[in-house]
Design a protein around this motif. Structure first.
Motif, PDB file in Angstrom:
ATOM      1  N   THR A   1      -7.243  -3.495 -10.919  1.00 46.98           N
ATOM      2  CA  THR A   1      -8.258  -2.463 -10.714  1.00 46.98           C
ATOM      3  C   THR A   1      -8.449  -2.216  -9.217  1.00 46.98           C
ATOM      4  O   THR A   1      -8.935  -3.084  -8.483  1.00 46.98           O
ATOM      5  CB  THR A   1      -9.587  -2.907 -11.364  1.00 46.98           C
ATOM      6  N   PRO A   2      -8.081  -1.017  -8.741  1.00 49.42           N
ATOM      7  CA  PRO A   2      -8.122  -0.732  -7.293  1.00 49.42           C
ATOM      8  C   PRO A   2      -9.507  -0.327  -6.806  1.00 49.42           C
ATOM      9  O   PRO A   2      -9.749   0.831  -6.469  1.00 49.42           O
ATOM     10  CB  PRO A   2      -7.116   0.414  -7.159  1.00 49.42           C
ATOM     11  N   VAL A   3     -10.406  -1.301  -6.755  1.00 44.30           N
ATOM     12  CA  VAL A   3     -11.729  -0.989  -6.197  1.00 44.30           C
ATOM     13  C   VAL A   3     -11.571  -0.503  -4.760  1.00 44.30           C
ATOM     14  O   VAL A   3     -12.346   0.319  -4.261  1.00 44.30           O
ATOM     15  CB  VAL A   3     -12.682  -2.199  -6.287  1.00 44.30           C
ATOM     16  N   ILE A   4     -10.560  -1.048  -4.068  1.00 44.46           N
ATOM     17  CA  ILE A   4     -10.070  -0.522  -2.799  1.00 44.46           C
ATOM     18  C   ILE A   4      -8.564  -0.322  -2.978  1.00 44.46           C
ATOM     19  O   ILE A   4      -7.998  -0.755  -3.993  1.00 44.46           O
ATOM     20  CB  ILE A   4     -10.351  -1.482  -1.622  1.00 44.46           C
ATOM     21  N   THR A   5      -7.910   0.337  -2.046  1.00 45.12           N
ATOM     22  CA  THR A   5      -6.462   0.503  -2.156  1.00 45.12           C
ATOM     23  C   THR A   5      -5.798  -0.867  -2.061  1.00 45.12           C
ATOM     24  O   THR A   5      -5.967  -1.567  -1.063  1.00 45.12           O
ATOM     25  CB  THR A   5      -5.935   1.419  -1.042  1.00 45.12           C
ATOM     26  N   PRO A   6      -5.062  -1.289  -3.077  1.00 42.53           N
ATOM     27  CA  PRO A   6      -4.490  -2.635  -3.067  1.00 42.53           C
ATOM     28  C   PRO A   6      -3.555  -2.855  -1.878  1.00 42.53           C
ATOM     29  O   PRO A   6      -2.664  -2.040  -1.629  1.00 42.53           O
ATOM     30  CB  PRO A   6      -3.707  -2.695  -4.389  1.00 42.53           C
ATOM     31  N   PRO A   7      -3.757  -3.938  -1.131  1.00 48.85           N
ATOM     32  CA  PRO A   7      -2.891  -4.238   0.018  1.00 48.85           C
ATOM     33  C   PRO A   7      -1.608  -4.935  -0.429  1.00 48.85           C
ATOM     34  O   PRO A   7      -1.358  -6.104  -0.108  1.00 48.85           O
ATOM     35  CB  PRO A   7      -3.773  -5.149   0.877  1.00 48.85           C
ATOM     36  N   LEU A   8      -0.792  -4.212  -1.180  1.00 43.55           N
ATOM     37  CA  LEU A   8       0.406  -4.774  -1.784  1.00 43.55           C
ATOM     38  C   LEU A   8       1.640  -3.974  -1.374  1.00 43.55           C
ATOM     39  O   LEU A   8       1.602  -2.739  -1.343  1.00 43.55           O
ATOM     40  CB  LEU A   8       0.285  -4.765  -3.312  1.00 43.55           C
ATOM     41  N   ASP A   9       2.717  -4.685  -1.066  1.00 40.60           N
ATOM     42  CA  ASP A   9       4.008  -4.048  -0.780  1.00 40.60           C
ATOM     43  C   ASP A   9       3.873  -2.901   0.213  1.00 40.60           C
ATOM     44  O   ASP A   9       4.367  -1.796  -0.015  1.00 40.60           O
ATOM     45  CB  ASP A   9       4.647  -3.565  -2.092  1.00 40.60           C
ATOM     46  N   THR A  10       3.201  -3.194   1.303  1.00 42.32           N
ATOM     47  CA  THR A  10       2.950  -2.196   2.339  1.00 42.32           C
ATOM     48  C   THR A  10       3.369  -2.759   3.696  1.00 42.32           C
ATOM     49  O   THR A  10       2.934  -3.841   4.080  1.00 42.32           O
ATOM     50  CB  THR A  10       1.452  -1.824   2.386  1.00 42.32           C
ATOM     51  N   ASP A  11       4.211  -2.033   4.397  1.00 42.21           N
ATOM     52  CA  ASP A  11       4.641  -2.465   5.729  1.00 42.21           C
ATOM     53  C   ASP A  11       3.450  -2.584   6.671  1.00 42.21           C
ATOM     54  O   ASP A  11       2.517  -1.762   6.619  1.00 42.21           O
ATOM     55  CB  ASP A  11       5.630  -1.446   6.306  1.00 42.21           C
ATOM     56  N   ILE A  12       3.485  -3.578   7.540  1.00 35.19           N
ATOM     57  CA  ILE A  12       2.430  -3.739   8.537  1.00 35.19           C
ATOM     58  C   ILE A  12       2.312  -2.452   9.356  1.00 35.19           C
ATOM     59  O   ILE A  12       3.297  -1.894   9.832  1.00 35.19           O
ATOM     60  CB  ILE A  12       2.720  -4.931   9.458  1.00 35.19           C
ATOM     61  N   GLY A  13       1.082  -1.985   9.480  1.00 32.45           N
ATOM     62  CA  GLY A  13       0.818  -0.772  10.248  1.00 32.45           C
ATOM     63  C   GLY A  13       0.959   0.515   9.477  1.00 32.45           C
ATOM     64  O   GLY A  13       0.700   1.592  10.020  1.00 32.45           O
ATOM     65  N   THR A  14       1.342   0.428   8.195  1.00 40.67           N
ATOM     66  CA  THR A  14       1.519   1.639   7.385  1.00 40.67           C
ATOM     67  C   THR A  14       0.479   1.685   6.275  1.00 40.67           C
ATOM     68  O   THR A  14      -0.259   0.732   6.060  1.00 40.67           O
ATOM     69  CB  THR A  14       2.925   1.720   6.788  1.00 40.67           C
ATOM     70  N   ARG A  15       0.449   2.801   5.557  1.00 42.18           N
ATOM     71  CA  ARG A  15      -0.521   2.995   4.476  1.00 42.18           C
ATOM     72  C   ARG A  15       0.169   3.513   3.232  1.00 42.18           C
ATOM     73  O   ARG A  15       1.094   4.327   3.306  1.00 42.18           O
ATOM     74  CB  ARG A  15      -1.585   4.024   4.881  1.00 42.18           C
ATOM     75  N   ARG A  16      -0.278   3.023   2.096  1.00 40.32           N
ATOM     76  CA  ARG A  16       0.013   3.690   0.830  1.00 40.32           C
ATOM     77  C   ARG A  16      -1.097   4.702   0.582  1.00 40.32           C
ATOM     78  O   ARG A  16      -2.183   4.593   1.166  1.00 40.32           O
ATOM     79  CB  ARG A  16       0.090   2.671  -0.314  1.00 40.32           C
ATOM     80  N   PRO A  17      -0.869   5.706  -0.248  1.00 45.39           N
ATOM     81  CA  PRO A  17      -1.921   6.685  -0.526  1.00 45.39           C
ATOM     82  C   PRO A  17      -3.204   5.999  -0.988  1.00 45.39           C
ATOM     83  O   PRO A  17      -3.173   4.994  -1.705  1.00 45.39           O
ATOM     84  CB  PRO A  17      -1.323   7.549  -1.638  1.00 45.39           C
TER      85      PRO A  17
END
Length: 553
Positions: free
Chosen positions: A212-228
């Motif tokens: 459940t994404p209460v916030i945008t899950p910090p998963l599989d994301t390059d350092i310094g980048t963002r997922r939608p």
């Protein structure tokens, strides 16, 4: 043309795969599911029409089994010999439903299959029910000339219901990937419709806890980048005070409960692989929405810890009002290593006093985290689980991902299906409480640098073995299941069959049945289809006998 009813565990690739014994009869429990395949062997492509005849036709779904591109079958540095192939190519996996009876379709030359899924309601009467599937077909080299063949499966329904699952199974739903795969904006009307369908499919496949994404899950994301941004909680800041809008989260919970998903896995509150940073969190301040927290904020920054001390209690109060707090599990950080234990401990000690009746859960494979009291529900990689088992760890879960390519069970496309299904008996024997897999629908490349087309790469662009990133494919109006997801659901059902028989003969005798050939472990197990199918059929026969003896009394 040859028509043959074969096991669901066969990945039909060549005529040699048809050499197994034909299936004609199946014992089933009320409320259970059974799948088999109708294999077609032909020397030329055929144009066929299918007809289903059965008194239980309302409970039968037929799919065409489609090949998919297997672009990275195995990791040469992390694999064994128990794969079907190490060569890139095609592998049967995608299941496309035949929506209407008598619908015509084209079957390729050599071998192809229909997947037949039988899902019984608990209210069905005991008895034997035939399922007859007929194929009326034309060979494309003989236009106008028609042929017909049919096969029948006898379904014998026992007068006893399959127990409800106790094992918790979560497979991560990636909301941003739904939007990208279906070309829609996040949390629009169309997106919510699609989320609804992905949740419906998840429940069908045995998933009973949802990320459940209460916030945008910090998963599989390059350092310094963002997922939608997919955060469900809208946050506003006035001075040092935060206020929270839970309306989207309410909608999410209602959708999950609509599909009888009652457990909620609250996404990670610190960055992956070490808990060093804050997640990407958008906050509105002075009417402007900005990325207030993210890679630029360390996990122990007073600004972020101050935010959490307001956010988490408000979130838990909301869960209490909804009556779901005891079914909410909070993540700290995903897959920390021993070198991260001090940072993880600081994060845990911050969060634990704030979550009340909620529990903590994390994927971690070093026993020291649990020994130091840093997680209530440890989720251990299946190839690192022995120390946890030796210490008789309570509330132990297991997981696998791309790293588990040698010896243990997994669901990679190139693996035989018995290697997928064996996990059920392993989870039962060792008394595990849950199972986690990260990729229900991850349609991104490595570290989410960009979205991919899952029909052209099943490996997230060679980031992991084909089949690891997702278990469902994006169809026109929602997800389409994979053969691998169906097999895993059978593994979950195997656990319930064991539990049911256990009520009559005891757990020790069940384990003796499981270990009859040799003691089952997470890395040692029979490498064939017959072991699982014969064992579960033996258990169903024993359940039938026990039921008969009980009735006689």
């Amino acid at each position: 043309m040859e028509l043959k009813q074969i096991s669901s565990l066969i990945k039909l690739r060549t005529p040699a795969d048809l050499s197994s014994e034909e299936k004609t009869h199946k014992l089933m429990l009320k409320g259970s599911t059974f799948s088999y395949q109708l294999a077609v062997h032909t020397d030329v492509p055929i144009h066929a029409e299918i007809t289903l005849t059965s008194p239980i036709s309302d409970f039968v779904t037929i799919y065409a089994v489609r090949d998919v591109l297997m672009d990275y079958p195995k990791d040469p540095n992390n694999s064994d010999d128990d794969y079907l192939t190490d060569t890139p190519g095609l592998m049967p996996d995608l299941l496309e439903p035949i929506d209407q009876l008598n619908q015509s379709f084209l079957l390729k030359s050599e071998v192809s299959a229909l997947w037949v899924e039988v899902t019984l309601p608990e209210t069905i009467l005991a008895g034997t029910y035939p399922i007859t599937i007929s194929l009326c077909y034309q060979r494309i080299c003989e236009p106008g000339k028609h042929y017909r063949q049919e096969k029948t499966m006898q379904i014998e329904v026992l007068d006893i219901a399959l127990p409800k699952p106790e094992l918790i199974f979560t497979q991560w739903l990636h909301v941003d990937c739904i939007a990208s795969a279906h070309n829609t904006e996040i949390y629009t009307k169309r997106h919510w419709e699609l989320i609804d369908r992905y949740l419906e499919m998840a429940a069908r496949l045995g998933i009973n806890m949802i990320l459940t994404p209460v916030i945008t899950p910090p998963l599989d994301t390059d350092i310094g980048t963002r997922r939608p941004c997919t955060q469900l909680v809208q946050i506003e800041k006035k001075g040092e005070k935060y206020t929270f809008d839970f309306s989207l989260l309410t909608r999410w919970i209602n959708l999950c409960q609509k599909h009888h998903i009652e457990r909620f896995e609250i996404c990670h509150l610190f960055s992956q692989w070490g808990a060093a940073f804050a997640p990407n969190i958008e906050v509105t301040e002075n009417g402007e929405k900005t990325l207030l927290f993210g890679w630029h904020i360390s996990s122990d920054d007073a600004r972020y810890t101050g935010f959490l001390k307001q956010f988490i209690p408000a979130l838990v109060d909301f869960f209490q009002e909804k009556g779901i707090a005891k079914n909410c599990y909070f993540h700290i950080s995903d897959e920390p290593e021993p070198k991260h234990i001090d940072v993880y401990k600081k994060a845990y000690n911050l969060i634990k006093p704030l979550i009340g009746d909620c529990q903590t859960i994390d994927a971690l494979s070093d026993y020291e985290f649990y020994k130091n009291g840093l997680v209530e529900n440890p989720v251990c990689a299946s190839d690192f689980i022995e120390p946890f088992l030796e210490h008789k760890t309570e509330r132990l879960w297991a997981y696998y991902c791309c790293a588990q390519g040698k010896s243990v069970s997994n669901r990679f496309l190139a693996m035989p299906s018995y290697r997928n299904r064996i996990i059920g008996l392993q989870l039962y024997k060792f008394g595990l409480k849950g199972f986690l897999h990260w990729g229900y629908n991850f349609y991104n490349c490595w570290r989410s640098r960009y979205a991919i087309n899952p029909y052209t790469t099943t490996s997230a662009e060679h980031a992991m073995q084909s089949g690891d990133p997702f278990s469902v494919y994006p169809g026109k109006d929602g997800p389409l299941p994979s053969l691998r997801a169906m097999i895993f659901r059978e593994a979950l059902q195997d656990i319930c069959i064991c539990r049911l028989l256990e009520q009559s003969i005891g757990r020790e005798k069940i384990i003796a049945l499981i270990d009859a050939e040799k003691p089952l472990t997470f890395s040692e197990y029979p490498r064939n289809n017959d072991y699982i199918e014969k064992l579960t059929e033996q258990m169903l026969c024993m359940i039938s006998t026990q039921k008969g003896e009980s009735s006689d009394v």
